[in-house]
Structure formats: C-alpha cells, structure tokens
Design an enzyme around this catalytic site. Sequence first.
Site, PDB file in Angstrom:
ATOM      1  N   GLY A  69      25.264  29.669  59.948  1.00 10.61           N
ATOM      2  CA  GLY A  69      24.432  30.016  58.797  1.00 10.61           C
ATOM      3  C   GLY A  69      23.733  28.805  58.197  1.00 10.61           C
ATOM      4  CB  THR A  70      24.897  25.353  57.499  1.00 12.14           C
ATOM      5  OG1 THR A  70      26.010  25.795  56.716  1.00 12.14           O
ATOM      6  CG2 THR A  70      24.322  24.078  56.906  1.00 12.14           C
ATOM      7  CG  ASN A 153      28.363  32.374  48.660  1.00 14.50           C
ATOM      8  OD1 ASN A 153      27.237  32.495  48.187  1.00 14.50           O
ATOM      9  ND2 ASN A 153      29.028  31.236  48.616  1.00 14.50           N
ATOM     10  CD  GLN A 181      29.815  35.702  52.452  1.00 13.72           C
ATOM     11  OE1 GLN A 181      30.541  36.655  52.718  1.00 13.72           O
ATOM     12  NE2 GLN A 181      30.199  34.453  52.657  1.00 13.72           N
ATOM     13  N   GLY A 202      28.072  34.050  62.606  1.00 15.57           N
ATOM     14  CA  GLY A 202      29.021  34.888  63.342  1.00 15.57           C
ATOM     15  C   GLY A 202      30.432  34.905  62.784  1.00 15.57           C
ATOM     16  CG  HIS A 203      32.344  31.516  60.513  1.00 14.57           C
ATOM     17  ND1 HIS A 203      33.138  31.410  59.409  1.00 14.57           N
ATOM     18  CD2 HIS A 203      31.212  30.825  60.233  1.00 14.57           C
ATOM     19  CE1 HIS A 203      32.510  30.669  58.491  1.00 14.57           C
ATOM     20  NE2 HIS A 203      31.343  30.303  58.975  1.00 14.57           N
ATOM     21  CB  THR A 239      22.496  23.429  76.903  1.00 15.54           C
ATOM     22  OG1 THR A 239      21.802  22.428  77.638  1.00 15.54           O
ATOM     23  CG2 THR A 239      23.074  24.461  77.853  1.00 15.54           C
ATOM     24  CB  CYS A 328      30.604  25.838  50.624  1.00 14.51           C
ATOM     25  SG  CYS A 328      30.423  27.268  51.658  1.00 14.51           S
TER      26      CYS A 328
HETATM   27  N1  PLP Z   1      25.256  31.147  53.467  1.00 19.48           N
HETATM   28  C1  PLP Z   1      26.226  31.816  52.836  1.00 19.48           C
HETATM   29  C2  PLP Z   1      25.871  32.838  51.811  1.00 19.48           C
HETATM   30  C3  PLP Z   1      27.573  31.569  53.136  1.00 19.48           C
HETATM   31  O1  PLP Z   1      28.519  32.244  52.487  1.00 19.48           O
HETATM   32  C4  PLP Z   1      27.875  30.582  54.112  1.00 19.48           C
HETATM   33  C5  PLP Z   1      29.277  30.241  54.425  1.00 19.48           C
HETATM   34  O2  PLP Z   1      30.137  30.187  53.596  1.00 19.48           O
HETATM   35  C6  PLP Z   1      26.823  29.926  54.754  1.00 19.48           C
HETATM   36  C7  PLP Z   1      25.529  30.219  54.405  1.00 19.48           C
HETATM   37  C8  PLP Z   1      27.067  28.874  55.791  1.00 19.48           C
HETATM   38  O3  PLP Z   1      27.360  29.458  57.034  1.00 19.48           O
HETATM   39  P1  PLP Z   1      28.100  28.600  58.178  1.00 19.48           P
HETATM   40  O4  PLP Z   1      29.520  28.449  57.720  1.00 19.48           O
HETATM   41  O5  PLP Z   1      27.981  29.455  59.396  1.00 19.48           O
HETATM   42  O6  PLP Z   1      27.370  27.341  58.309  1.00 19.48           O
END
Ligand code: PLP
Length: 390
Positions: A69-70, A153, A181, A202-203, A239, A328
Amino acid sequence: MIYLDAAATSQVRREAIEAMFPYLTGAFGNPSSHHGLGEQAARALAEARQAIADVVGSRPDEVIFTSGGTEADNLALKGIALARRAADPQRNRILLSAIEHPAVLESARYLQRVHGFEIAELPVDAEGFVSERSCAEALAPDVALLSVMYANNEIGTVQDLTGLSALAARHRVPVHTDAVQAAGWLSLDTGELGVQAMSLSGHKFGAPKGIGALVLRSPTPIEPLIHGGGQQAGLRSGTENVAFAVAFAAAAQLAEAERVEAAVRVSALRDEFIQAVLGRVPGAQLTGPASGRRLPSVASFCFRGTHGESVLLELERRSVICSSGSACAAGSSEPSAVLLALGLGAELAQTAVRFSFPSAVTGTELAAAADAVVEAVAALTRFRGAAPKR
Ligand code: PLP
C-alpha cells in the site's frame, strides 16, 4: 488469543499459500524470460492481473503490482502529480483529506518540499467525513490531484467517494483513493466510485506482506518512480514478484466472493460490541461515525482517564490483541493526527484504542473482548477513582 488487530495485518490464507507455492518451487521462472519456464510465470502474472482487474472493474493493463500500500500511495501521489503538472504547469496544488494515511501525507509533503507543490487539506467533521462543500470550494484549475482515502484505518469512516469524484470530474481533476482498509469489506468497483487511481495492499486481506497494487484507470497520466528494465509497461520496473502476485490475486478473489456476507455479519457484531463497551465502560467515547458509513471491521474508542498504550497492555494480559491509534504510528507518543483532525484534544487522543475485526470473528470472541475491556479500563482507573480528595 482474540486477535482484534486485523487493520494492522492478517494471517495469510491457506488458499493464497497453496496458490503461490508452485511459483516458489518448480515454476520459478522470470516472467520476462523467453523460454517455457518464463512464459509459465508470465501467464500466472497475467492471470493474477486479470483477477485483480475483475475485482476493481478495470482492464488488466490498468493494474500495477507494487510492494504494498505504501508504494502504491507513493506512486499515485508523486507519479500523477508530476505528470499532471508536466502537461499543464498551472496544476501545482494537491488536495488531501485531513485524515490521510502517512503514505499519502508524506508523499504530498515530499512533493511540496522537493518539487514546490502546494498542499491543501480538506477538513473533516467530528466523525471524519470530508464535506462535498469544502471539496467543491477547494477544487480549481490549479489542482493536480485529489486524494481521499476510502475507509480510514483508525476510525473506520467511509467517505462518499462517488460524490467527491463527481465534483472532481467537473474540474478534470483525477481522484486517487487509498482503499487499503476497504478491501474485503466494501465494493472496490473503480467505475462506480468514479476514481482514477486506487491503492491496495495484500496483507490486509490474507496475502503476504510485501505485495499490493495501484489500479490506474486509463488515460490518467503518470510518471514512473522506479526505473529500470521497463517491466509493467515501464510504470514499475523490477522483476515482478510472481508468487506474491498470485497469492494476492487468490486472496482478493476470495475476499471479494465473501465480502457482502462478511460485511453484514461483522457489522452486526461490531454494533453489539460498541454498545457493550459504551454501556459498560464509564467514560468510553466512540471515535468516528456513530452509525452508517463506518467500516464493518473497525470499532475505536477513547477511554478517558487511561493511556491507550496501557489499555493495550492490560488487554493483552487478558489475551485480547488490538492497537492504539494506527499500527504505523505505534511506538510514537504523539497523539494521532487523525483524532486531532476530528477536533479531539491531545490528552483524550492519547487514550485511543482501535479494535479491528478479522472477517471470521465470532460473537463469543467479541463478548469476551468486551468483558476484557471493562476489566482493563477498571484496572487502570481504579486508583484514580480511589485517590483521596484534597
Ligand atoms: N494505507 C492505509 C490506509 C493503511 O492502513 C496502510 C497500512 O497500515 C497502508 C496504506 C500501508 O500499506 P502497506 O503496509 O502495504 O505498505
């Protein structure tokens, strides 16, 4: 253990492990290689891309696999803003909601610091909603991109993306949404939502950590951030992680198939849990929406007279796992920026605890968790209450 920290991460689903296993073992080819093993990997990658595209209502070539996601948020913010401004130099402003994830907010701050963009934050009301009025007022010919997260989140607020996107479309402003989320709980149909870009991870729904996607609806312009061999149509070189992409697709398909039933069931359990906590814990205050547009899986509170981290420890001693603020931000003693944006005072914001439910959560687990919350908060506030008056 009662795991109520699903918004932080989820267990990898067995089906996802089984789907990816062949691509970690016998079928280990590089999808860019021109031989049978490579072509086998390329086919698996194409199928994974198609599966994600089906979930989000896009074309397969509009799915860019990322490390999560980041990275998807970074690519959306930086890639779209830079490309938009290159095509039209007056588009120098980025609009964000005041409760974005740090992956969005810090990307915008980077664009401000290094590339001279301006940031305009859209305020939220006490429940975390962006108003259409403030969005309409902020949209102008100098806006390069609007980014509003789908579901928050920390407090679970679900934005009316369709309404906001319709406004942005009038100004030809592309809309990005962080749907990390929302996946598994809400419809991800990019067409219905009217968004041009959507981040997924994905996680959060049963795939391993380290895989996600940016869905980028054509013809949104974007500047790649990672340069190299030109994989993924040059938009994200490197890759491809075939095995994880396959696991991501398997988990996404399952989450989508189970979504509506899970959302109805878990929403009802969430409401019972909220009522139990508010009814039984003196001083408990719900954060986020009181009803309606709240993520089925999130119940978040402030417990006046405690500290969120202390509540976590007391709950863990009682086998309930949850989180204070967002994972986070955990480890930092700063009050959550999201809670401050709702208008909460810093002291109250420090008492925040988030419970986030896996789709398989049961009523028995949540009843036990509510008992644990009552005990944990009582243990922390007992001495304060018993303190002699001066
Ligand atoms: N965006 C939101 C709303 C999230 O809750 C999170 C993870 O906590 C992320 C982005 C970041 O995703 P990733 O952990 O896959 O980098």
